[in-house]
Design a protein around this motif. Sequence first.
Motif, PDB file in Angstrom:
ATOM      1  N   ALA A 168       9.744  18.614  67.578  1.00 29.54           N
ATOM      2  CA  ALA A 168      10.615  17.492  67.027  1.00 29.54           C
ATOM      3  C   ALA A 168      10.138  15.979  67.086  1.00 29.54           C
ATOM      4  N   ALA A 169       9.952  15.706  67.957  1.00 33.18           N
ATOM      5  CA  ALA A 169       9.193  14.810  68.822  1.00 33.18           C
ATOM      6  C   ALA A 169       7.694  14.656  67.873  1.00 33.18           C
ATOM      7  N   GLN A 170       7.231  15.958  68.663  1.00 35.83           N
ATOM      8  CA  GLN A 170       6.163  15.584  67.696  1.00 35.83           C
ATOM      9  C   GLN A 170       5.821  15.186  65.960  1.00 35.83           C
ATOM     10  N   ILE A 171       6.427  16.037  65.634  1.00 38.58           N
ATOM     11  CA  ILE A 171       6.637  15.520  64.190  1.00 38.58           C
ATOM     12  C   ILE A 171       7.454  13.512  63.841  1.00 38.58           C
ATOM     13  N   GLU A 172       7.725  13.947  65.058  1.00 34.27           N
ATOM     14  CA  GLU A 172       8.764  12.028  64.484  1.00 34.27           C
ATOM     15  C   GLU A 172       7.672  10.802  64.910  1.00 34.27           C
ATOM     16  N   ARG A 173       6.934  11.156  65.894  1.00 32.99           N
ATOM     17  CA  ARG A 173       5.630  10.663  66.452  1.00 32.99           C
ATOM     18  C   ARG A 173       4.004  10.436  65.163  1.00 32.99           C
ATOM     19  N   ALA A 174       4.193  11.486  64.934  1.00 28.74           N
ATOM     20  CA  ALA A 174       3.539  12.060  63.150  1.00 28.74           C
ATOM     21  C   ALA A 174       4.214  11.476  62.183  1.00 28.74           C
ATOM     22  N   VAL A 175       5.369  11.023  62.286  1.00 26.58           N
ATOM     23  CA  VAL A 175       6.065  10.424  61.376  1.00 26.58           C
ATOM     24  C   VAL A 175       5.452   8.585  61.161  1.00 26.58           C
ATOM     25  N   ALA A 176       5.028   7.835  62.806  1.00 31.10           N
ATOM     26  CA  ALA A 176       5.738   6.944  62.499  1.00 31.10           C
ATOM     27  C   ALA A 176       4.216   6.544  62.735  1.00 31.10           C
ATOM     28  N   LEU A 177       3.149   7.466  63.493  1.00 27.69           N
ATOM     29  CA  LEU A 177       1.476   7.803  62.778  1.00 27.69           C
ATOM     30  C   LEU A 177       1.513   6.951  61.646  1.00 27.69           C
TER      31      LEU A 177
END
Lengths: 493, 228
Positions: A122-131
């Motif tokens: 979930a956090a990896q996806i969150e980071r991907a969204v931020a990017l």
Amino acid sequence: MSWNEDRAKSRIREHVKTVPAVDRHVVLDSAIVEKRGMLSRMPLSQAFLVEGAHVYGELLDFETLVADRGQETEAAHRRLLAFLHMHYRVWDSLVDGDDGDRVDYHGARLHAVITSPAGDPAAQIERAVALARKLTEAAQRVGQAHGFPSRIRLGIDHGKCLAMTTGRGAHEKDTLFLGRPANHAAKLVAAGTEQGIFLTETAQKRVAAGAVRKSAGVMTLDEAYVQGAVRKYGFDSLDRTASAVALDSAEPMFRFKRPALPLSTVKFSELAPANSVRMGMASIFADIDGFTNFVDQAIHGGSDKIREAVKVVHVIREELNAVLKEDFGGKRVRFIGDCIHGCVAEGERADDPAKTVRRAALCAAAMRSSFDLCLGIVGSGAAIDLAVGIEYGQTPMTRLGSRGDESVRCAASKATIEAERTQQAIEHGGVRLGTVASSVADQAVRKHFSSGRLMSFDSASDLLWTAQAPAVQILRNEPAARPHAAPKKPFRG
Amino acid sequence: MDVVATRSSGAFTRVFELRVVQVADQIAVFERPVGGTLPACCPERHINPDGSFCIGLRAGDGITGASATAWWEKLHVFILCQETAAEAGFWPGEAQLSHGEAAEIELAAERAADQLGLQSVYREAVAFGSGPIASGLAKINQKTGMLRNGRSACICGRTDRHRRPLLRRECHRCGQGCPVVLEHWRRIKVAEYWRGLRGQACCGTMRECPLKKAGPTDGTAISRGTGA
Ligand SMILES: [Zn+2]
Ligand SMILES: [Zn+2]
Ligand SMILES: [Zn+2]
């Protein structure tokens, strides 16, 4: 220069010896990958599984810039390359960053693999969204400053994929991510033409609750969630670089010259904006059909299966590259996943479109023959096939971005776009010529390569009546050696 | 007799098991047995209804020590092309002559085209049905078999000794004849050849075959409106 079976066989036996080692643990915890810095400095000749979020982005306005009022003039190509150069300078800041992300781009597309925070999808996806949001804003900012429309569409998927590096030396090194996530994120981008950030079904299931809203089957990201993600994960270097690029009014100088042939003698290490090449070339996209499924099954099938998949893709890619370069004097632009993009050209002083497309067609047929030999020698029963798309047109070739020796190799034109699109339109295996390639091709090439099954090199050599076909040589001395069918009276002819 | 040939890449063809029959100065060659790996009969693959190979115009007639070498060369080309036909479903266009009597006309048309420097244009008309000679066929009067508008310059571009264009009605009477007119006749003879084979089943190995369209299997499938 042409295809020879014995030479191909001995080459393939050599490729088998250089298959990347599959890590002892095969499935590496993303924490290990991060700690060893494996994604940013992918070790050569090693393959491993990695879990993470995949961001796939495409600059939507790329295609409208490729021609100026329908004409692919030098000026239009200069502008197209300036556009890419501008974005690559921004994206370069991600590559050089120390976040353990892996970023890679070609043409108008960017692919990033996010493995941190480790072990937390979930956090990896969150980071991907931020990017993804940061990339959208950066594109907008530099585009506005330099007068380019710069909308970007991004897709995000999450899961395990097979990572491997092949090639020798900095300029020829390519990193591959094979398997479902790399593929699905790309498909999501290809599925539409509006700007935005989109999550695949899988990513939607793994993302934090409340992040995604759905209305009438259309997903949108909750703006508060995106804002939160952006605050959490800075990507400061991206911001800084975008500001710098936006303020930098110096435009790159693109100078084109016609390269000496064969194209294989062009060295990317010597190319730069001021020293770019440009001529009429055939772009060849050769893709392994069914490969994503094959890799996905391997990923779920355990280490032996993964070893087989690594071996198959390595051997086939190296061999397709050898056919392009050694047998047909072509230049590889790059490997993209399981696909190879290369160019061939013909014509001593002036471009020779018909001969160029003929060479590309024979190269495709030779790739088919080598592909079959590879499967035989590796002994794989993988349900995969070869799909080749070919298009012809004026194409510039250069290196872009600000990373010096690590600059991105680039060949960008309508022909490169259409060759890929033509290849993607092939169902299962086969060959297809783009509209321009088909119109400039000689009759025999058009008849046998426009679309349909991709035949072996030997059959192509006969049907295209090449100088090296033994029948051609015999007929030269014995012109009456032309079979026909006798009139009804038997025992004649 | 078994034959293996080397293809462009250095790869071998499969082994062709053949039977050669000589009667007086005539030679015929068949697969052993007929229909073993090759079709028993297929005009597009140059295999006659009796299973004999058509390896060239009158290739098996009047064989002498001198013509025997040529006979082998013809068989060699035939074997090479069979391998390509088996895989791709096409016979190399340059390595065949029109069926039946049309072969003689094709050779005559080639000589005529050669004289006019139209060799490749003529090959294109035969192999692909395109180019200036093929499109010139539309200007043929079906009744007379000659070009209409006899008083305009001939399509083939022939000129007289003084470099003046020759008229259409004169062209065919000169030298080796007009390639456009000869091509028209060749097509008539080809059509005649296929009409003579009506009822013959298509072997189904070639991608384009006139028997396929008229053949019983395809014909009924179409009339019933079903695919298979
Ligand atoms: Zn047949
Ligand atoms: Zn004439
Ligand atoms: Zn048939």
